[in-house]
Design a protein around this motif. Structure first.
Motif, PDB file in Angstrom:
ATOM      1  N   GLU A 141      -3.887 -13.231   6.608  1.00 49.67           N
ATOM      2  CA  GLU A 141      -3.181 -12.205   6.131  1.00 49.67           C
ATOM      3  C   GLU A 141      -3.741 -13.197   3.913  1.00 49.67           C
ATOM      4  O   GLU A 141      -4.391 -13.860   4.154  1.00 49.67           O
ATOM      5  CB  GLU A 141      -1.770 -13.969   5.571  1.00 49.67           C
ATOM      6  CG  GLU A 141      -0.563 -13.205   5.681  1.00 49.67           C
ATOM      7  CD  GLU A 141       0.890 -14.074   5.706  1.00 49.67           C
ATOM      8  OE1 GLU A 141       1.555 -14.817   4.688  1.00 49.67           O
ATOM      9  OE2 GLU A 141      -0.166 -14.746   6.113  1.00 49.67           O
ATOM     10  N   MET A 142      -3.418 -11.956   3.473  1.00 50.30           N
ATOM     11  CA  MET A 142      -3.343 -12.328   2.026  1.00 50.30           C
ATOM     12  C   MET A 142      -5.027 -12.050   1.761  1.00 50.30           C
ATOM     13  O   MET A 142      -5.296 -12.687   0.805  1.00 50.30           O
ATOM     14  CB  MET A 142      -2.968 -13.142   1.492  1.00 50.30           C
ATOM     15  CG  MET A 142      -0.899 -13.303   1.171  1.00 50.30           C
ATOM     16  SD  MET A 142      -0.856 -14.258   0.111  1.00 50.30           S
ATOM     17  CE  MET A 142      -1.193 -16.391   0.597  1.00 50.30           C
ATOM     18  N   LEU A 143      -5.400 -11.570   2.605  1.00 46.12           N
ATOM     19  CA  LEU A 143      -6.937 -11.087   2.658  1.00 46.12           C
ATOM     20  C   LEU A 143      -7.359 -10.172   2.366  1.00 46.12           C
ATOM     21  O   LEU A 143      -7.068  -8.802   3.265  1.00 46.12           O
ATOM     22  CB  LEU A 143      -7.973 -12.256   3.593  1.00 46.12           C
ATOM     23  CG  LEU A 143      -9.388 -11.571   3.536  1.00 46.12           C
ATOM     24  CD1 LEU A 143      -9.558 -12.475   2.562  1.00 46.12           C
ATOM     25  CD2 LEU A 143     -10.165 -12.156   4.949  1.00 46.12           C
ATOM     26  N   GLY A 144      -7.814  -9.677   1.183  1.00 46.33           N
ATOM     27  CA  GLY A 144      -8.861  -8.453   0.980  1.00 46.33           C
ATOM     28  C   GLY A 144      -8.912  -8.043  -0.355  1.00 46.33           C
ATOM     29  O   GLY A 144      -8.416  -9.069  -1.498  1.00 46.33           O
ATOM     30  N   ASN A 145      -9.235  -6.718  -1.021  1.00 48.96           N
ATOM     31  CA  ASN A 145      -9.122  -6.885  -2.366  1.00 48.96           C
ATOM     32  C   ASN A 145      -9.096  -5.888  -2.515  1.00 48.96           C
ATOM     33  O   ASN A 145      -8.323  -5.497  -3.385  1.00 48.96           O
ATOM     34  CB  ASN A 145     -10.956  -6.554  -2.848  1.00 48.96           C
ATOM     35  CG  ASN A 145     -11.573  -5.404  -2.223  1.00 48.96           C
ATOM     36  OD1 ASN A 145     -11.050  -5.248  -1.520  1.00 48.96           O
ATOM     37  ND2 ASN A 145     -13.292  -5.819  -2.384  1.00 48.96           N
ATOM     38  N   VAL A 146      -8.916  -3.841  -2.408  1.00 53.58           N
ATOM     39  CA  VAL A 146      -8.284  -3.160  -2.637  1.00 53.58           C
ATOM     40  C   VAL A 146      -6.854  -3.012  -1.673  1.00 53.58           C
ATOM     41  O   VAL A 146      -6.755  -2.652  -1.182  1.00 53.58           O
ATOM     42  CB  VAL A 146      -8.977  -2.196  -1.849  1.00 53.58           C
ATOM     43  CG1 VAL A 146      -8.856  -0.445  -2.525  1.00 53.58           C
ATOM     44  CG2 VAL A 146     -10.761  -1.496  -2.692  1.00 53.58           C
ATOM     45  N   VAL A 147      -6.006  -3.087  -2.097  1.00 52.68           N
ATOM     46  CA  VAL A 147      -4.326  -2.993  -2.146  1.00 52.68           C
ATOM     47  C   VAL A 147      -4.132  -1.656  -1.279  1.00 52.68           C
ATOM     48  O   VAL A 147      -5.164  -0.163  -1.649  1.00 52.68           O
ATOM     49  CB  VAL A 147      -3.522  -3.033  -3.545  1.00 52.68           C
ATOM     50  CG1 VAL A 147      -2.044  -2.344  -2.813  1.00 52.68           C
ATOM     51  CG2 VAL A 147      -3.329  -4.055  -4.180  1.00 52.68           C
ATOM     52  N   ASN A 148      -3.882  -1.553   0.410  1.00 56.12           N
ATOM     53  CA  ASN A 148      -3.845  -0.277   0.339  1.00 56.12           C
ATOM     54  C   ASN A 148      -5.379   0.393   0.823  1.00 56.12           C
ATOM     55  O   ASN A 148      -5.134   1.035   1.727  1.00 56.12           O
ATOM     56  CB  ASN A 148      -2.824   0.903  -0.043  1.00 56.12           C
ATOM     57  CG  ASN A 148      -1.737   0.919  -0.399  1.00 56.12           C
ATOM     58  OD1 ASN A 148      -1.270   0.295   0.023  1.00 56.12           O
ATOM     59  ND2 ASN A 148      -0.721   0.769  -1.729  1.00 56.12           N
ATOM     60  N   GLY A 149      -6.170  -0.273   0.705  1.00 56.75           N
ATOM     61  CA  GLY A 149      -7.483   0.016   1.341  1.00 56.75           C
ATOM     62  C   GLY A 149      -7.967  -0.724   2.460  1.00 56.75           C
ATOM     63  O   GLY A 149      -7.038  -0.885   3.722  1.00 56.75           O
TER      64      GLY A 149
END
Length: 445
Positions: A282-290
């Motif tokens: 959860e809440m791990l990433g960088n590009v929203v909708n990527g």
């Protein structure tokens, strides 16, 4: 629960126990002058880690991430530059621009953070999720899927098209002030939500914030490359040029990797993560909708088989590990037998791999590239590792990792899914179980 303070007569007994050990003063002198590691180093273990391998890929000159935490980025781009070295015969010191992907990573992470601020704006500041979010709004580290999300959106460029800057090589100042900016913006967004501001007002406010962040990044990392001339001489001294090419077209034309083919596999033998199941955080990433961070959990023995298959096919392997455990960075050795602090202190320091994860003793801290393996009777004994700390460590920047060390401290591999068994491919397609934001499998290399 029975509690008890330390009593003075107990301390006297502790001292008597120390005095009874005949070698205590010898050990004290050694450790106090040399430190724990040097005093417990096993030179016999070191002698077994000679840098000779039965499978050894040629991968060029080792890169140097300097004083930044971009190992995951360096490692991934290093796996891709091999294709240009093999197919285009570019020079051994050719590199893809880590600063280009770094710019877009920090910009996208900033937006990702602000979106998470809005999603958690209804929670109190002392809730664990909000506290975790504010602890580190963004940082240099990342995971494989996050790098793929960047490349799929922005492409890549050669290093000369967007070279390093002061802040890309020494990222502490930029991280400090970018995180200050993001925390400042978080207070504004949370206040807007509390005041029931319209979606339009919130969107326009966030757009202004991103404009300011883009300016900060442009000043510190340079404006991101839009088009460039791909110009080089190959190893046969033939001149080549491809003019006015975009980063996206460069990636498609010259690297040509289908990133969807490469999947993240982890080894987490904890009770809460059954094998042959996929996980995300959860809440791990960088590009929203990527691209979503997604891991398939497998037994380590299965991971090794897949890594060997990929190496035998001439492809290096991106991997994540806890590099600071039982390793000598200067000599470039990672081996569970390298140090014996338990023998030095005459105490039990053992934990299983699962216990180290559960009790916060270990997690993925660094990404590197496996470029070779030594097979004896078909079984691996040690592995060749390309690091990103320059040529002054290890053997011109290359490390040796024992097979036992891999068992204990390697947590993640990236493998082309064509090497997976039919059952593994089927398991990898499952919808992932969502883990808490602070789960150790969400650690950034």
């Amino acid at each position: 629960m029975l509690t008890s303070e330390i009593k003075l007569d107990e301390i006297n007994q502790f001292q008597e126990d120390l005095n009874d050990k005949k070698d205590s003063k010898v050990i004290e002198r050694a450790v106090s002058h040399q430190g724990i590691l040097a005093s417990s180093e096993d030179f016999d273990a070191e002698s077994k880690m000679d840098p000779v391998f039965s499978i050894d890929l040629s991968t060029g000159k080792v890169a140097d991430q300097k004083q930044s935490g971009r190992c995951w980025m360096f490692a991934a781009l290093n796996t891709m530059r091999i294709r240009l070295m093999n197919e285009l015969k570019v020079a051994d010191d050719f590199e893809l621009s880590q600063n280009y992907t770094n710019f877009w990573d920090k910009f996208e992470k900033s937006n990702y953070f602000l979106e998470n601020v809005l999603k958690t704006a209804d929670k109190s500041l002392d809730s664990r999720k909000v506290s975790w979010l504010m602890q580190t709004p963004q940082q240099d580290g990342g995971q494989w899927d996050m790098l793929c999300a960047l490349i799929e959106k922005y492409g890549i460029v050669p290093k000369y098209a967007m070279p390093e800057t002061f802040s890309s090589e020494k990222s502490a100042q930029l991280n400090k002030y970018l995180n200050l900016k993001l925390r400042h913006d978080a207070t504004i967004l949370r206040e807007l939500v509390a005041d029931k501001a319209s979606d339009n007002k919130i969107a326009k406010t966030k757009e202004k914030m991103l404009t300011e962040i883009y300016r900060m990044l442009s000043y510190t990392l340079g404006e991101p490359t839009k088009k460039f001339d791909f110009e080089y001489r190959d190893k046969d001294n033939n001149y080549h040029i491809d003019q006015n090419i975009t980063p996206q077209d460069f990636f498609k034309k010259y690297v040509g990797v289908n990133l969807e083919d490469y999947v993240s596999l982890i080894n987490s033998p904890t009770d809460d993560k059954p094998f042959n199941q996929t996980y995300t955080i959860e809440m791990l990433g960088n590009v929203v909708n990527g691209r979503q961070v997604k891991h398939l959990n497998l037994e380590m023995s299965e991971l090794k088989k897949l890594a060997i298959k990929q190496l035998q096919n001439g492809e290096s392997v991106w991997f994540g590990s806890d590099v600071g455990q039982s390793s000598n960075s200067k000599k470039g050795i990672m081996d569970t037998h390298l140090y014996a602090p338990d023998e030095l202190f005459n105490t039990d320091l053992s934990l299983s791999k699962a216990e180290r994860l559960d009790y916060s003793e270990s997690l993925m801290t660094h990404a590197m590239v496996i470029t070779g393996v030594d097979l004896v009777d078909g079984k691996p004994t040690k592995w060749k590792v390309e690091n990103s700390w320059g040529e002054k460590v290890g053997t011109k920047g290359y490390f040796v990792m024992s097979d036992d060390w891999m068992d204990e401290f390697v947590y993640q591999f990236v493998i082309n899914k064509k090497y997976l068994t039919e059952d593994q491919q089927k398991a990898q397609k499952q919808d992932p179980i969502v883990l808490k934001p602070w789960d150790p499998m969400g650690a950034l290399a």
